[in-house]
Design a protein around this motif. Structure first.
Motif, PDB file in Angstrom:
ATOM      1  N   UNK A  21       0.807  -1.225   0.000  1.00 16.37           N
ATOM      2  CA  UNK A  21       0.000   0.000   0.000  1.00 16.37           C
ATOM      3  C   UNK A  21       0.840   1.275   0.000  1.00 16.37           C
ATOM      4  N   UNK A  22       1.983   1.245   0.655  1.00 13.99           N
ATOM      5  CA  UNK A  22       2.789   2.458   0.766  1.00 13.99           C
ATOM      6  C   UNK A  22       3.880   2.608  -0.276  1.00 13.99           C
ATOM      7  N   UNK A  23       4.019   1.629  -1.165  1.00 14.82           N
ATOM      8  CA  UNK A  23       5.073   1.717  -2.178  1.00 14.82           C
ATOM      9  C   UNK A  23       4.731   2.778  -3.222  1.00 14.82           C
ATOM     10  N   UNK A  24       5.683   3.650  -3.548  1.00 10.77           N
ATOM     11  CA  UNK A  24       5.415   4.748  -4.493  1.00 10.77           C
ATOM     12  C   UNK A  24       4.885   4.266  -5.844  1.00 10.77           C
ATOM     13  N   UNK A  25       5.377   3.132  -6.312  1.00 15.25           N
ATOM     14  CA  UNK A  25       4.970   2.663  -7.647  1.00 15.25           C
ATOM     15  C   UNK A  25       3.522   2.180  -7.696  1.00 15.25           C
ATOM     16  N   UNK A  26       2.916   2.015  -6.530  1.00 11.94           N
ATOM     17  CA  UNK A  26       1.535   1.547  -6.510  1.00 11.94           C
ATOM     18  C   UNK A  26       0.512   2.678  -6.403  1.00 11.94           C
ATOM     19  N   UNK A  27       1.003   3.933  -6.385  1.00 15.66           N
ATOM     20  CA  UNK A  27       0.085   5.054  -6.173  1.00 15.66           C
ATOM     21  C   UNK A  27      -0.673   5.459  -7.437  1.00 15.66           C
ATOM     22  N   UNK A  28      -0.221   5.007  -8.608  1.00 19.06           N
ATOM     23  CA  UNK A  28      -0.813   5.457  -9.862  1.00 19.06           C
ATOM     24  C   UNK A  28      -2.155   4.784 -10.144  1.00 19.06           C
ATOM     25  N   UNK A  29      -2.928   5.427 -11.042  1.00 17.94           N
ATOM     26  CA  UNK A  29      -4.131   4.771 -11.537  1.00 17.94           C
ATOM     27  C   UNK A  29      -3.756   3.446 -12.178  1.00 17.94           C
ATOM     28  N   UNK A  30      -4.579   2.430 -11.923  1.00 12.21           N
ATOM     29  CA  UNK A  30      -4.315   1.123 -12.523  1.00 12.21           C
ATOM     30  C   UNK A  30      -4.978   0.989 -13.890  1.00 12.21           C
TER      31      UNK A  30
ATOM     32  N   UNK B 101      -3.596  -0.703  -7.067  1.00  8.94           N
ATOM     33  CA  UNK B 101      -2.575  -1.694  -7.447  1.00  8.94           C
ATOM     34  C   UNK B 101      -2.195  -2.612  -6.290  1.00  8.94           C
ATOM     35  N   UNK B 102      -2.174  -2.076  -5.083  1.00 11.20           N
ATOM     36  CA  UNK B 102      -1.797  -2.905  -3.930  1.00 11.20           C
ATOM     37  C   UNK B 102      -2.818  -4.022  -3.700  1.00 11.20           C
ATOM     38  N   UNK B 103      -4.085  -3.738  -3.957  1.00 10.51           N
ATOM     39  CA  UNK B 103      -5.112  -4.770  -3.819  1.00 10.51           C
ATOM     40  C   UNK B 103      -4.934  -5.822  -4.908  1.00 10.51           C
ATOM     41  N   UNK B 104      -4.592  -5.391  -6.112  1.00  5.37           N
ATOM     42  CA  UNK B 104      -4.330  -6.358  -7.181  1.00  5.37           C
ATOM     43  C   UNK B 104      -3.164  -7.267  -6.800  1.00  5.37           C
ATOM     44  N   UNK B 105      -2.146  -6.707  -6.178  1.00  3.12           N
ATOM     45  CA  UNK B 105      -0.990  -7.525  -5.788  1.00  3.12           C
ATOM     46  C   UNK B 105      -1.344  -8.488  -4.658  1.00  3.12           C
ATOM     47  N   UNK B 106      -2.228  -8.077  -3.777  1.00  6.34           N
ATOM     48  CA  UNK B 106      -2.720  -9.007  -2.761  1.00  6.34           C
ATOM     49  C   UNK B 106      -3.521 -10.122  -3.427  1.00  6.34           C
ATOM     50  N   UNK B 107      -4.261  -9.770  -4.482  1.00  3.14           N
ATOM     51  CA  UNK B 107      -5.006 -10.773  -5.239  1.00  3.14           C
ATOM     52  C   UNK B 107      -4.085 -11.764  -5.924  1.00  3.14           C
ATOM     53  N   UNK B 108      -2.946 -11.279  -6.398  1.00  3.40           N
ATOM     54  CA  UNK B 108      -1.947 -12.169  -7.003  1.00  3.40           C
ATOM     55  C   UNK B 108      -1.488 -13.202  -5.987  1.00  3.40           C
ATOM     56  N   UNK B 109      -1.193 -12.731  -4.785  1.00  2.92           N
ATOM     57  CA  UNK B 109      -0.755 -13.650  -3.731  1.00  2.92           C
ATOM     58  C   UNK B 109      -1.840 -14.700  -3.476  1.00  2.92           C
ATOM     59  N   UNK B 110      -3.095 -14.253  -3.368  1.00  2.60           N
ATOM     60  CA  UNK B 110      -4.194 -15.173  -3.076  1.00  2.60           C
ATOM     61  C   UNK B 110      -4.289 -16.266  -4.136  1.00  2.60           C
ATOM     62  N   UNK B 111      -4.268 -15.866  -5.409  1.00  2.00           N
ATOM     63  CA  UNK B 111      -4.420 -16.857  -6.481  1.00  2.00           C
ATOM     64  C   UNK B 111      -3.222 -17.802  -6.562  1.00  2.00           C
ATOM     65  N   UNK B 112      -2.080 -17.368  -6.064  1.00  2.00           N
ATOM     66  CA  UNK B 112      -0.904 -18.246  -6.038  1.00  2.00           C
ATOM     67  C   UNK B 112      -0.963 -19.263  -4.909  1.00  2.00           C
ATOM     68  N   UNK B 113      -1.931 -19.091  -3.981  1.00  2.00           N
ATOM     69  CA  UNK B 113      -2.057 -20.005  -2.842  1.00  2.00           C
ATOM     70  C   UNK B 113      -3.502 -20.505  -2.724  1.00  2.00           C
TER      71      UNK B 113
END
Length: 415
Positions: A70-79, A287-299
Motif C-alpha cells: 500500500x505504501x510503495x510509491x509505484x503503486x500510487x498510480x491509476x491502474x 494496485x496494492x489490492x491487485x498484488x494481494x489478489x496475485x498472492x491469493x491466487x498463487x495459494x
C-alpha cells in the motif's frame, strides 16, 4: 425547486414515479422484520442464516501483502484496466485450478472492481434497444437490470427442481432467440447450490454457436465445492472461448468480499469491448489490492481450508433441517442450502409465499433466512453464520433446530 429534479429523473429509474413505488424489495422487508424482532425480543439472540458473504476476514497473509504494497510509491498510480502481473496470475490460476489452457493474459483477461461492476458494464458493450438478455432465475439480477436500463429486454429462464436447477434452453421461442444477445448463467448457483457439469456447459456452447449468443458465465462461487464436486470452469469446455466469457471473484474463494477484486476471462473481442466500457467508467482497482489478489491466487490452498469449514457446517445444517421436516440436501457448491418452504403450521397458519415464511421465522423464532418466490416458494439458508469454533457451530445449529421445531411447521410430506 425540487420538482424540476424529480421531473428530470430518467425513465429507466421510473421517471416522475421514481421513489413512489409501493412494492417492497424482499431484502428490505427482511431487514425491517429483523429490526422489529430485535426490539420486541431483545433477550433472544437472532440466528442469521441469510448472510450472503463470508463470516471471516481475508487471511492474515493476504492482508500482510496489502499492508506492504500500500505504501510503495509505484503503486500510487491509476491502474486503469489493470496490471499485467495480475492477469498473468489469473491465467495461471485458471490453468492450475480449472484446467483452462491457452489463455493469453494480454488479450483474454481484464480485471474488475468486483464482479458486480463487470456484470453491469457488459450490457453496455452489447445491448441495443430491443435486444434480449436470457437470464436464469432465481439469481443475481445486475446483468438483467442493466439490460433494461439500456432499452433491452430480459427473457427469464426458470431454474426448477425437476430440471436439476438447469435452464431449459431447448424451449426458448424462435422470436426470442432471434433477438437474444446475451445468455447469463451462474454455477455453482446462487441460490440453489447446484454445480454445472461438462455436459451442461457443452450444451450451452452448442446453443450459443447455433443462435449466435454471447455467454456470460458468473463464476463467483466457482472455488467453493464439496465432497465429490470439483471446481469446473465454463472455459474448460471445448469451444467456450469462441462464444463467451467467465467472471471470477476473489470475494468468496479468499474471503476478500470488501476488497472488490475480480477478473473476466475469455473471448478476446468480448474482453476488448468490455475494456472499452471500463476505460470510460473507472480507473482500475488500487494496485496494492491487485498484488494481494496475485498472492491469493498463487495459494489456492486458502480456498481448500475455507471449503472444509463450510462443508462441515453443511453436514450439520442439512441433518438438522431434515430432522425438522425439510427435504434438504448438501449442495455441490456455494455456501447456500436451498429448500422448499413449509406449507403452514400445526395451529392453522397457511403460508402463501416464501416471503411470508421468512417473516414468520424472524418474528416467531428469530431465525433469518432469504426467501425466493421466482419458481415456487423456497428458502435459502447460508452456512456463513458467525461462529468462533466447531462447538459454536454445533450450538448454533442445535439452537436453530430447537426453534424451528417450536414453530410446529407442516410440510407437503405431512410432517
Amino acid at each position: 425547486m425540487e420538482e424540476y429534479i424529480a421531473d428530470s429523473i430518467s425513465e429507466r429509474l421510473g421517471g416522475v414515479n421514481f421513489g413512489k413505488g409501493t412494492g417492497s424489495y424482499k431484502f428490505a422487508v427482511i431487514k425491517d422484520a429483523k429490526a422489529r424482532a430485535r426490539r420486541l425480543k431483545p433477550d433472544i439472540s437472532l440466528i442469521d442464516m441469510g448472510v450472503g458473504e463470508p463470516d471471516m476476514p481475508a487471511p492474515p497473509e493476504i492482508v500482510d501483502v496489502l499492508y506492504k504494497e500500500a505504501g510503495k510509491p509505484e503503486n500510487r498510480f491509476y491502474a486503469d484496466n489493470g496490471i499485467y502481473e495480475f492477469y498473468e496470475a489469473a491465467a495461471r490460476y485458471l490453468e492450475k485450478i480449472y484446467n483452462v489452457s491457452g489463455v493469453d493474459p494480454a488479450v483474454n483477461i481484464l480485471h474488475g472492481i468486483g464482479s458486480k461492476p463487470v456484470l453491469a458494464m457488459l450490457p453496455a458493450a452489447f445491448i441495443n434497444p430491443g435486444d434480449i438478455t436470457l437470464a436464469t432465475v432465481p439469481g443475481y439480477p445486475v446483468l438483467s437490470t442493466w439490460t433494461r436500463y439500456l432499452g433491452g429486454e430480459v427473457y427469464n429462464l426458470p431454474l426448477r427442481e425437476e430440471n436439476n436447477f438447469y435452464p431449459d434452453i431447448d424451449i426458448i421461442p424462435d422470436d426470442i432467440l432471434k433477438r437474444a444477445k446475451l445468455l447469463y448463467i451462474n454455477y455453482p448457483n446462487n441460490p440453489t447450490g447446484q454445480t454445472a457439469t461438462k455436459e451442461f456447459y457443452a450444451k450451452v456452447v452448442d446453443f450459443a454457436c447455433r443462435n449466435k449468443v454471447i455467454v456470460v458465465s458468473d463464476a463467483a462461487y466457482a472455488g467453493l465445492t464439496y465432497d465429490d464436486a470439483k471446481p469446473l470452469s465454463f472455459l474448460s469446455v471445448e469451444g467456450a472461448m469462441d462464444v463467451g466469457v467467465e467472471i471470477h471473484s476473489l470475494s468468496k474463494a479468499f474471503n476478500m468480499t470488501g476488497w472488490r477484486m475480480a477478473f473476466i476471462a475469455g473471448n478476446s473481442k468480448i474482453i476488448e469491448a468490455y475494456g472499452a466500457i471500463k476505460d470510460n467508467t473507472d480507473s482500475g482497482q488500487f494496485r496494492a489490492i491487485q498484488k494481494a489478489g496475485i498472492y491469493a491466487m498463487n495459494y489456492p490452498g486458502i480456498t481448500k481450508e475455507i471449503c472444509k469449514k463450510y462443508s462441515r457446517r453443511f453436514d450439520l445444517l442439512v441433518y438438522a433441517l431434515n430432522e425438522v421436516g425439510f427435504k434438504a440436501a448438501k449442495p455441490g457448491g456455494t455456501f447456500y442450502c436451498y429448500v422448499k418452504c413449509p406449507r403452514g403450521t400445526e395451529n392453522g397458519i397457511l403460508f402463501k409465499s416464501a416471503e411470508e415464511v421468512a417473516k414468520y421465522f424472524i418474528e416467531e423464532g428469530l431465525i433469518s433466512v432469504v426467501p425466493w418466490d421466482d419458481t415456487g416458494a423456497y428458502l435459502r439458508f447460508s452456512v456463513t453464520f458467525e461462529a468462533k469454533s466447531k462447538q459454536d457451530e454445533e450450538n448454533i445449529i442445535n439452537e436453530m433446530k430447537m426453534r424451528l421445531n417450536n414453530l410446529q411447521l407442516v410440510f407437503e410430506n405431512g410432517k
